[in-house]
Motif scaffolding. Structure first.
Motif, PDB file in Angstrom:
ATOM      1  N   LYS A  12      26.801 -73.407   1.759  1.00 14.59           N
ATOM      2  CA  LYS A  12      27.682 -71.744   1.264  1.00 14.59           C
ATOM      3  C   LYS A  12      27.830 -71.908  -0.164  1.00 14.59           C
ATOM      4  N   GLU A  13      28.482 -72.373  -0.738  1.00  7.54           N
ATOM      5  CA  GLU A  13      28.673 -73.085  -1.976  1.00  7.54           C
ATOM      6  C   GLU A  13      27.969 -73.809  -2.913  1.00  7.54           C
ATOM      7  N   ARG A  14      28.581 -74.086  -3.683  1.00  6.15           N
ATOM      8  CA  ARG A  14      27.269 -75.234  -3.689  1.00  6.15           C
ATOM      9  C   ARG A  14      28.044 -76.820  -4.112  1.00  6.15           C
ATOM     10  N   GLN A  15      29.767 -76.485  -4.564  1.00  7.92           N
ATOM     11  CA  GLN A  15      30.285 -77.536  -4.842  1.00  7.92           C
ATOM     12  C   GLN A  15      30.383 -78.324  -2.790  1.00  7.92           C
ATOM     13  N   GLN A  16      30.092 -77.757  -1.908  1.00  8.30           N
ATOM     14  CA  GLN A  16      30.377 -78.475  -1.318  1.00  8.30           C
ATOM     15  C   GLN A  16      29.258 -78.114  -0.011  1.00  8.30           C
ATOM     16  N   PHE A  17      28.665 -79.301   1.214  1.00  7.97           N
ATOM     17  CA  PHE A  17      27.914 -79.122   2.622  1.00  7.97           C
ATOM     18  C   PHE A  17      28.850 -78.321   3.852  1.00  7.97           C
ATOM     19  N   ASP A  18      28.052 -77.410   4.371  1.00  2.22           N
ATOM     20  CA  ASP A  18      28.446 -77.299   5.098  1.00  2.22           C
ATOM     21  C   ASP A  18      27.987 -78.179   6.763  1.00  2.22           C
ATOM     22  N   VAL A  19      28.660 -78.534   7.321  1.00  4.40           N
ATOM     23  CA  VAL A  19      28.358 -79.333   8.093  1.00  4.40           C
ATOM     24  C   VAL A  19      28.918 -79.691   9.950  1.00  4.40           C
ATOM     25  N   VAL A  20      27.509 -79.416  10.696  1.00  2.00           N
ATOM     26  CA  VAL A  20      28.014 -78.557  11.822  1.00  2.00           C
ATOM     27  C   VAL A  20      27.694 -79.988  12.749  1.00  2.00           C
ATOM     28  N   GLU A  21      28.504 -80.770  13.296  1.00  2.00           N
ATOM     29  CA  GLU A  21      27.921 -82.227  13.877  1.00  2.00           C
ATOM     30  C   GLU A  21      27.106 -81.162  15.373  1.00  2.00           C
ATOM     31  N   ASP A  22      26.221 -82.378  15.702  1.00  2.00           N
ATOM     32  CA  ASP A  22      25.537 -81.109  17.243  1.00  2.00           C
ATOM     33  C   ASP A  22      26.050 -79.886  18.139  1.00  2.00           C
ATOM     34  N   GLY A  23      25.528 -79.485  17.159  1.00  2.00           N
ATOM     35  CA  GLY A  23      26.189 -77.589  16.827  1.00  2.00           C
ATOM     36  C   GLY A  23      24.871 -77.064  17.158  1.00  2.00           C
ATOM     37  N   TYR A  24      25.286 -76.114  16.782  1.00  2.00           N
ATOM     38  CA  TYR A  24      24.074 -75.122  17.437  1.00  2.00           C
ATOM     39  C   TYR A  24      23.977 -74.010  16.074  1.00  2.00           C
ATOM     40  N   VAL A  25      22.100 -73.255  16.274  1.00  2.00           N
ATOM     41  CA  VAL A  25      22.376 -72.166  14.935  1.00  2.00           C
ATOM     42  C   VAL A  25      21.079 -71.181  15.956  1.00  2.00           C
ATOM     43  N   ALA A  26      21.982 -69.931  16.119  1.00  2.00           N
ATOM     44  CA  ALA A  26      21.140 -69.190  16.547  1.00  2.00           C
ATOM     45  C   ALA A  26      20.025 -68.377  15.517  1.00  2.00           C
ATOM     46  N   VAL A  27      18.704 -68.143  15.974  1.00  2.00           N
ATOM     47  CA  VAL A  27      18.018 -67.323  15.476  1.00  2.00           C
ATOM     48  C   VAL A  27      17.218 -66.367  16.852  1.00  2.00           C
ATOM     49  N   GLY A  28      17.457 -64.993  15.716  1.00  2.00           N
ATOM     50  CA  GLY A  28      16.656 -63.704  16.675  1.00  2.00           C
ATOM     51  C   GLY A  28      15.381 -63.776  16.338  1.00  2.00           C
ATOM     52  N   ASP A  29      14.542 -62.323  17.082  1.00  2.00           N
ATOM     53  CA  ASP A  29      13.392 -61.960  16.842  1.00  2.00           C
ATOM     54  C   ASP A  29      12.790 -62.237  15.746  1.00  2.00           C
ATOM     55  N   ASP A  30      13.563 -61.801  14.760  1.00  2.00           N
ATOM     56  CA  ASP A  30      12.716 -61.025  13.442  1.00  2.00           C
ATOM     57  C   ASP A  30      12.770 -62.275  12.698  1.00  2.00           C
ATOM     58  N   GLY A  31      13.298 -63.354  12.865  1.00  2.00           N
ATOM     59  CA  GLY A  31      13.233 -64.508  12.438  1.00  2.00           C
ATOM     60  C   GLY A  31      14.394 -64.937  11.641  1.00  2.00           C
ATOM     61  N   ARG A  32      15.631 -64.166  11.660  1.00  2.00           N
ATOM     62  CA  ARG A  32      16.855 -64.310  11.188  1.00  2.00           C
ATOM     63  C   ARG A  32      18.019 -64.772  12.081  1.00  2.00           C
ATOM     64  N   VAL A  33      19.360 -65.958  11.001  1.00  2.00           N
ATOM     65  CA  VAL A  33      19.933 -66.526  11.900  1.00  2.00           C
ATOM     66  C   VAL A  33      21.052 -65.763  11.808  1.00  2.00           C
ATOM     67  N   LEU A  34      21.312 -66.070  13.062  1.00  2.00           N
ATOM     68  CA  LEU A  34      22.166 -64.844  13.653  1.00  2.00           C
ATOM     69  C   LEU A  34      23.364 -65.233  13.595  1.00  2.00           C
ATOM     70  N   GLY A  35      23.813 -66.809  13.670  1.00  2.00           N
ATOM     71  CA  GLY A  35      25.335 -67.252  13.349  1.00  2.00           C
ATOM     72  C   GLY A  35      24.611 -68.986  13.709  1.00  2.00           C
ATOM     73  N   THR A  36      25.684 -69.704  12.915  1.00  2.00           N
ATOM     74  CA  THR A  36      25.924 -71.172  13.129  1.00  2.00           C
ATOM     75  C   THR A  36      26.930 -71.663  14.012  1.00  2.00           C
ATOM     76  N   SER A  37      27.086 -72.359  14.841  1.00  2.00           N
ATOM     77  CA  SER A  37      27.977 -72.441  15.868  1.00  2.00           C
ATOM     78  C   SER A  37      28.435 -73.925  16.065  1.00  2.00           C
ATOM     79  N   ALA A  38      29.506 -74.849  16.564  1.00  2.00           N
ATOM     80  CA  ALA A  38      29.657 -75.817  16.792  1.00  2.00           C
ATOM     81  C   ALA A  38      29.947 -75.681  18.559  1.00  2.00           C
ATOM     82  N   ASP A  39      30.198 -75.061  18.728  1.00  2.00           N
ATOM     83  CA  ASP A  39      29.996 -74.932  20.775  1.00  2.00           C
ATOM     84  C   ASP A  39      28.943 -73.596  20.889  1.00  2.00           C
TER      85      ASP A  39
END
Ligand SMILES: [Zn+2]
Length: 422
Positions: A12-39
């Motif tokens: 998200k920012e250039r100085q650090q990684f965003d890491v979600v181990e064993d995480g989930y990313v939800a993608v809408g029917d339009d191919g766009r990200v709805l959100g990421t989460s650990a649960d």
């Protein structure tokens, strides 16, 4: 809606990684990200299908913000030259073959397949002056389901007659391509592409700016790559205060999204114009090595608020892999660090990754991150042959970037759809 599960990594920012181990990313029917989460619960996704990638990593796909499709046949050869003789001895003769649409089709399908292989789902591409060949390249990208800004190249001076076209014919050709590919939401779009000041007369540069403005198209070109080139521009454009200022005077330095390759020798005044115009730098370190241009001041660009993406610049660059380009970019910055007496901090891995994903991706819209609203452009990385068990997820990513290759890319997605080889 679809849910993908894996070790999610993005910047998200250039100085650090965003890491979600064993995480989930939800993608809408339009191919766009709805959100990421650990649960799953907090994603509020009802009974949507979950695709589990197990122990694999899920990262944004690569963006190549500067590459020449018509130089595919020259990849890995002609490395004994600097820029200007390299152009006249090798590059122009190859590009003139693209008047033959059959030849263009053969080379361009190899080119698109190679981008696919290395996980590059978006690219800003130079084709040639030839409208029909350029159209074939756009059709190939569209058939593959990959995103691209494709440039029919504008040239009308200081080049072989066979690669020269009048400003009027350039505009006519562009309008044919815009008629089929001009939709702002299309994955494949035209980009206004004056090759560089030496090959474009004032009339051509004005025509380019006019097409960009009338059709709200982005612009790409080359800037301050090599000292002989800069001296030549000074002769050709005596009324401009410099190379970048010449583009600015013709209306080709913002506010339309603009990307300039190299900027190795851009001084303080030019950098100010870049920042004010929102001009993105395409940093192409392998190309800068191969044609002996120099080392682009990337840390200075970033400190001054100038956006920087990464480019392979094949065939002055020899390597298509943006993962490799990240490594070279870091290495160049370490030379600057030495030469500056440790005054200019070298690039970190997260900064290089950010340039390859979110920063470069901004040329194509909301691309290069897993934040809500971004296109789901993603790679599934299988590093099981790199003995991942003793490492953290971030160490695994670093090892893949430094030592892995396309065999570790298990799946590719562009705007939510899996992209299969052509
Ligand atoms: Zn180039």
């Amino acid at each position: 809606m679809k849910i993908y599960k894996g070790h999610i990594i993005f910047t998200k920012e250039r100085q650090q990684f965003d890491v979600v181990e064993d995480g989930y990313v939800a993608v809408g029917d339009d191919g766009r990200v709805l959100g990421t989460s650990a649960d799953l619960i907090s994603l509020d996704c009802g009974d949507a299908e979950v695709v589990d990638f197990g122990d694999r990593m899920l990262i944004p796909a690569m963006n190549d913000v500067h590459v020449h499709a018509a130089q595919y046949h020259n990849q890995g050869i002609a490395m004994d030259f600097e820029l200007l003789p390299w152009l006249s001895e090798y590059t122009f003769p190859e590009e003139s073959k693209f008047s033959d649409v059959g030849y263009a089709e053969r080379m361009y399908s190899r080119f698109v397949r190679h981008l696919w292989r290395v996980g590059t789902m978006r690219s800003a591409v130079f084709a040639t002056i030839h409208t029909e060949g350029t159209r074939r390249l756009m059709e190939l990208f569209r058939a593959a389901g990959m995103g691209a800004l494709v440039g029919k190249v504008a040239m009308d001076r200081n080049c072989p007659a066979i690669l020269s076209e009048s400003a009027g014919d350039y505009v006519k050709g562009m309008e044919q391509l815009i008629a089929d590919y001009g939709d702002a939401d299309s994955l494949v779009r035209p980009i206004v592409t004056p090759r560089f000041i030496p090959t474009c007369s004032p009339a051509m540069l004005r025509a380019c700016a006019d097409v960009a403005r009338r059709h709200s198209l982005p612009v790409q070109s080359h800037l301050s790559e090599n000292k002989s080139e800069i001296a030549w521009v000074r002769e050709l454009e005596p009324d401009s205060r410099g190379y970048g200022d010449a583009y600015r005077r013709y209306g080709l330095f913002g506010p339309m999204p603009t990307v300039m390759a190299h900027c190795v020798w851009s001084g303080a005044a030019e950098r100010r114009l870049m920042r004010d115009g929102g001009v993105m730098v395409a940093h192409c370190p392998t190309s800068n090595f191969n044609v002996a241009s120099g080392m682009a001041p990337v840390r200075t660009f970033l400190d001054e608020g100038i956006n920087v993406g990464l480019g392979s610049d094949v065939s002055a660059g020899h390597d298509f892999s943006i993962f490799r380009i990240m490594v070279y970019a870091i290495q160049v910055s370490k030379m600057h660090y030495q030469q500056s007496g440790h005054q200019l901090p070298f690039l970190t891995l997260s900064e290089a990754f950010w340039m390859a994903t979110k920063a470069g991706g901004s040329l194509f819209g909301r691309v290069g991150s897993f934040e809500p609203g971004y296109d789901f452009d993603a790679l599934v990385i299988d590093d099981s042959d790199l003995y991942p068990e003793d490492y953290t997820v971030l160490q695994r990513l670093e090892r893949f970037i430094y030592t892995g290759d396309d065999r570790n890319i298990a799946l590719r997605f562009c705007r939510g759809r899996e992209v299969k080889p052509l």
